[in-house]
Design an enzyme around this catalytic site. Structure first.
Site, PDB file in Angstrom:
ATOM      1  N   CYS A 136       0.836  -1.206   0.000  1.00 18.10           N
ATOM      2  CA  CYS A 136       0.000   0.000   0.000  1.00 18.10           C
ATOM      3  C   CYS A 136       0.870   1.255   0.000  1.00 18.10           C
ATOM      4  CB  CYS A 136      -0.930  -0.003   1.207  1.00 18.10           C
ATOM      5  SG  CYS A 136      -1.994   1.458   1.264  1.00 18.10           S
ATOM      6  N   CYS A 139      -0.502   4.158   2.109  1.00 20.21           N
ATOM      7  CA  CYS A 139      -0.364   3.971   3.561  1.00 20.21           C
ATOM      8  C   CYS A 139       1.083   4.194   4.007  1.00 20.21           C
ATOM      9  CB  CYS A 139      -0.759   2.554   3.988  1.00 20.21           C
ATOM     10  SG  CYS A 139      -2.204   1.901   3.174  1.00 20.21           S
ATOM     11  N   ASP A 140       2.039   3.714   3.242  1.00 23.07           N
ATOM     12  CA  ASP A 140       3.428   3.650   3.735  1.00 23.07           C
ATOM     13  C   ASP A 140       4.416   4.545   3.001  1.00 23.07           C
ATOM     14  OD1 ASP A 140       2.618   1.770   5.575  1.00 23.07           O
ATOM     15  OD2 ASP A 140       2.976   0.085   4.214  1.00 23.07           O
TER      16      ASP A 140
END
Ligand code: NAP
Length: 313
Positions: A136, A139-140
């Protein structure tokens, strides 16, 4: 005591397909529930920007999915997010979904459970997930500011996510197994504007290596069979999707990968069971096709309910 619910339509999955089918089913004046093991929104909730959803220019994925949910709310859809599913019986009459909290009896079921990232299946992948391996980018991505990142794959996801990550990374490698990308031409053209992205063609990742976190990957050249090491702080595999069919796989007709076969009304091989969105065998997996599938599956689920009622009368 377990709560028992009876619904005309139970939809499994609260992404674009599930929420669209919920809206269409509820507008068809049948009792409708949506169940998800996660919060609603599905995969698009993790996309920074959706630039190809008609009628909504450059909308954030999360925001767009919130409007899908709000629109379903307007028609009285009952929502059950974050459910732990114990069993799913699509064959019985009624069909039964058992969660840790409730039993859902359903006259019809729409499977809109989507798909998830396919794993590379190489040494180090599982070990370093969360410590350099991520599926992701949104997300990261911020963890990789001024770091070296490697994206694996050559499809739309790999290229879009690579361009997103390249805004943080000092250097970004795309490792692709062939000598040409699969991604849409428009994305390939845009990719060329990034000076910190380098594509390594004809190569696959054989191993992910590190200590506490990832430090490098072992590459295999698919033409020469030579191996080499590539220093990297992060590995983002985007090599396609596998369908989310846990709990009901085998009860309906599926292809070799597990994707669900449907007819043009999105009916599966089981009466009263429909499939919509990424989980089914389909030539295109987009938010718009998922939403369209949601509409078709719900309209035909409602027609099915009417035909069953007529038979009983
Ligand atoms: P995809 O289109 O199936 O592409 C997967 C890529 O990974 C391909 O380049 C494939 O190589 C490669 N690959 C597959 N297995 C591999 C392995 N074991 N090792 C190394 N490489 C491997 O998957 P996706 O990019 O996740 O996209 C999924 C669907 O969502 C597609 O229909 C896509 O069009 C859609 N999507 C659309 C958008 C958009 O329109 N903006 C954005 C994201 C996704 P080969 O090319 O050699 O097969």
């Amino acid at each position: 005591m377990t709560q028992v619910y009876n619904f005309d339509v139970v939809i499994l999955g609260g992404g674009p397909a599930g929420l669209s089918s919920a809206m269409y089913a509820a507008r068809g004046n049948v009792s409708t529930a949506v169940i998800d093991i996660n919060p609603f929104g599905g995969q698009p909730s993790n996309y920074m920007v959706l630039e190809n959803y008609p009628g909504s220019i450059n909308s954030g994925g999360f925001e767009l999915m919130e409007t899908f949910e709000q629109q379903a709310d307007l028609f009285g859809v009952k929502k059950f997010p974050m459910q732990e599913i114990l069993s799913i019986d699509l064959i019985s009459d009624p069909k039964v979904i058992l969660t840790t909290e409730a039993r859902f009896n359903a006259k019809t079921v729409i499977l809109a459970t989507g798909a998830q990232a396919k794993k590379l299946g190489v040494k180090g992948e599982e070990e370093f997930t969360g410590r350099g391996v991520s599926y992701c980018a949104v997300c990261d991505g911020a963890f990789y500011k001024d770091k070296i990142v490697t994206v694996v794959g050559g499809g739309n996801s790999a290229i879009e996510e690579a361009m997103y990550l390249a805004r943080f990374a000092s250097k970004l490698y795309i490792v692709h197994r062939r000598n040409e990308l699969r991604a849409d031409k428009i994305l390939q053209d845009r990719l060329k504007t990034f000076s910190n992205i380098e594509i390594i063609y004809n190569s696959v990742v054989k191993e992910i290596i590190g200590e506490t976190n990832v430090t490098k990957v072992l590459l295999l050249n698919t033409i020469t069979n030579e191996t080499s090491e590539l220093q990297t702080d992060g590995v983002f595999p985007y090599i396609g999707l596998i369908p989310n069919v846990e709990g009901f796989s085998g009860q309906i007709k599926q292809d070799a990968m597990g994707f669900i076969y449907t007819d043009e009304t999105l009916k599966t091989s089981v009466d009263g069971v429909y499939a919509a969105g990424d989980v089914r065998v389909t030539p295109l997996r987009q938010v718009i096709t998922a939403a369209s599938d949601g509409a078709i599956s719900a309209v035909y689920a409602v027609k099915y309910l009417e035909s069953v009622k007529e038979k009983v009368l």
